[in-house]
Design a protein around this motif. Structure first.
Motif, mmCIF file in Angstrom:
data_model
loop_
_atom_site.group_PDB
_atom_site.id
_atom_site.type_symbol
_atom_site.label_atom_id
_atom_site.label_comp_id
_atom_site.label_asym_id
_atom_site.label_seq_id
_atom_site.Cartn_x
_atom_site.Cartn_y
_atom_site.Cartn_z
ATOM 1 N N UNK A 346 43.193 37.292 51.370
ATOM 2 C CA UNK A 346 44.492 36.916 51.897
ATOM 3 C C UNK A 346 44.910 35.496 51.562
ATOM 4 N N UNK A 347 44.200 34.867 50.621
ATOM 5 C CA UNK A 347 44.568 33.517 50.213
ATOM 6 C C UNK A 347 45.832 33.548 49.359
ATOM 7 N N UNK A 348 46.665 32.538 49.514
ATOM 8 C CA UNK A 348 47.874 32.439 48.691
ATOM 9 C C UNK A 348 47.484 31.980 47.284
ATOM 10 N N UNK A 349 48.337 32.194 46.287
ATOM 11 C CA UNK A 349 48.036 31.681 44.943
ATOM 12 C C UNK A 349 47.758 30.182 44.932
ATOM 13 N N UNK A 350 48.518 29.429 45.736
ATOM 14 C CA UNK A 350 48.292 27.981 45.805
ATOM 15 C C UNK A 350 46.894 27.685 46.368
ATOM 16 N N UNK A 351 46.481 28.416 47.390
ATOM 17 C CA UNK A 351 45.142 28.234 47.969
ATOM 18 C C UNK A 351 44.050 28.665 46.997
ATOM 19 N N UNK A 352 44.304 29.729 46.240
ATOM 20 C CA UNK A 352 43.324 30.165 45.242
ATOM 21 C C UNK A 352 43.089 29.047 44.230
ATOM 22 N N UNK A 353 44.160 28.422 43.779
ATOM 23 C CA UNK A 353 44.018 27.271 42.883
ATOM 24 C C UNK A 353 43.235 26.152 43.562
ATOM 25 N N UNK A 354 43.455 25.990 44.857
ATOM 26 C CA UNK A 354 42.771 24.943 45.613
ATOM 27 C C UNK A 354 41.280 25.128 45.719
ATOM 28 N N UNK A 355 40.784 26.310 45.401
ATOM 29 C CA UNK A 355 39.344 26.583 45.405
ATOM 30 C C UNK A 355 38.700 26.284 44.050
ATOM 31 N N UNK A 356 39.454 25.684 43.136
ATOM 32 C CA UNK A 356 38.874 25.237 41.875
ATOM 33 C C UNK A 356 38.625 26.328 40.857
#
Length: 441
Positions: A346-356
């Motif tokens: 359920x992570x947003x695309x922006x959050x997915x990027x935030x996971x490196x």
């Protein structure tokens, strides 16, 4: 696990940090590419944390898209480290120099000078170049792989012989007797190969560690064969722990076949990392960097990895069930599995990027304890002898690593509380070497 077996270094190449958005952060000086001050500060911070070495990669051409970010490497790594040397006392200084364009005498002279200036802390990542842009800059055709490695082997052997051409038995200057050096122990080498040659001797005496430590990247075939003969440090980029275990086992086996001890070669894996008090705070830090790097471009890259277009307008909305079902992760992208897992959470695309997930090296985004857990797991599993950490934003990232992760490693007995020696060879647990290795033919 002994403290000496868990080696730790940091990669310093990009002036502002590894993340492409770091140069656009509020604290960044956009003109810092031509100023070594930031590197000196980062080096002093790394030394405060007791890190074993700093590693400067290099390319001898414009590397990176100058329209959107600074060059990926420093102006010139050896000169940069020469500026860092007097500002530090213990940390190792590893530069990169290509054997494809530099003559052995120049290699030996520059590296020996850095070694004596730093009192025995120099290391050399020896590489043969392969990029057409590099050969074009030197007005040379790209050689065959065989010729490239023929010159590579010759250059390393002659460089080492030159390092040994001034023996310690030459003594030190004696004003009372009027003798500067016993020249019977400073002798020509008269070595000639098919590609390079040198008469010698070198005009600089040995350092406290004898001669610089040789590092090489992990490369298959002729590259691994050369590393098994000459290298004490392997700079590696495995994409997973299993790949790292296989590469390290191969390296150790081939080192023994070459006539050396397996523990003489240290397998050092890259890790890109972002650390913070909580996982959420770390992800939010990375999300700010993603915005600075150009969120549309970063989302386009993520779209290619996941196999479906992500709309920048929806970057802060979780993917729908239908979108997730339509994803076709790229089979050649190691980070695709992680990105898909985050989407399903359920992570947003922006959050997915935030996971490196766009980091080129294996990425650690988390708390100090989480990062320490992974590093410890890799070493205990036989996947690494240590790590070269890549900092996302140097303006505060090196301080965060030293102040948060290093204390956890020390508490677990994985790192010493302070330096146990003065030279780079001391840090890596290696004996002094001066000249060619007599075990190799």
């Amino acid at each position: 696990m002994s403290k000496s077996s868990f080696l730790l270094g940091a990669v310093l190449g990009e002036m502002h940090g590894n993340h492409p958005g770091a140069w656009r952060m509020p604290a960044a000086d956009p003109n810092a590419y031509t100023d070594v001050t930031a590197f000196v500060r980062a080096a002093q911070t790394a030394e405060r944390g007791g890190l074993d070495y700093l590693f400067f990669p290099d390319r001898v051409f414009v590397w990176g898209d100058l329209e959107s970010r600074p060059p990926i490497v420093t102006m010139e790594p050896t000169l940069t480290l020469a500026a860092i040397a007097p500002a530090t006392r213990r940390i190792g200084l590893v530069t990169t120099l290509s054997t494809s364009f530099v003559e052995p005498y120049t290699l030996a002279r520059q590296l020996r000078a850095l070694d004596v200036m730093s009192h025995g802390r120099a290391g050399w990542q020896a590489i043969p170049s392969y990029e057409p842009e590099a050969f074009a800059n030197y007005g040379r055709p790209v050689p065959s792989r065989t010729e490239k490695y023929e010159r590579f082997n010759e250059a390393i052997q002659i460089t080492q012989a030159l390092w040994g051409s001034w023996d310690r038995a030459a003594g030190t200057p004696d004003k009372a007797t009027g003798r500067f050096a016993d020249t019977s122990h400073i002798r020509p080498i008269n070595m000639q190969g098919r590609h390079v040659r040198s008469r010698g001797p070198l005009q600089i005496p040995p350092s406290e560690q004898g001669q610089p430590v040789i590092f090489m990247p992990f490369a298959s075939g002729l590259g691994v064969q050369a590393a098994s003969m000459y290298a004490n440090g392997i700079i590696a980029h495995p994409s997973s722990m299993e790949e790292a275990k296989a590469q390290r086992a191969m390296m150790r086996s081939m080192t023994v076949e070459a006539g050396r001890e397996a523990d003489e070669v240290k397998f050092l894996s890259f890790f890109a990392l972002t650390v913070g008090p909580t996982l959420q705070e770390v992800v939010e830090r990375r999300m700010v960097l993603e915005e600075a790097a150009g969120i549309e471009k970063r989302l386009a890259h993520l779209s290619a990895i996941l196999g479906d277009r992500l709309d920048p307008a929806d970057r802060d909305k979780p993917l729908t069930s239908a979108q997730i079902a339509a994803l076709r992760p790229h089979p050649g992208a190691p980070q695709a599995v992680h990105a898909l897992e985050l989407a399903r959470q359920g992570r947003t695309p922006h959050e997915i990027l935030g996971h490196g997930v766009l980091d080129q090296s294996p990425s650690l985004v988390g708390t100090a304890e989480q990062i320490a857990d992974t590093l410890q797991e890799w070493v205990e599993a036989g996947a690494a002898d240590g790590f070269s950490v890549v900092i996302d934003d140097l303006h505060d990232g090196m301080d965060a690593f030293v102040d948060q992760v290093v204390p956890v490693l020390r508490q677990r007995g994985l790192r010493p509380d302070d330096y146990q020696g003065a030279t780079l060879r001391d840090h890596l647990g290696l004996p002094e070497q001066l000249g060619l290795d007599p075990r190799l033919t």
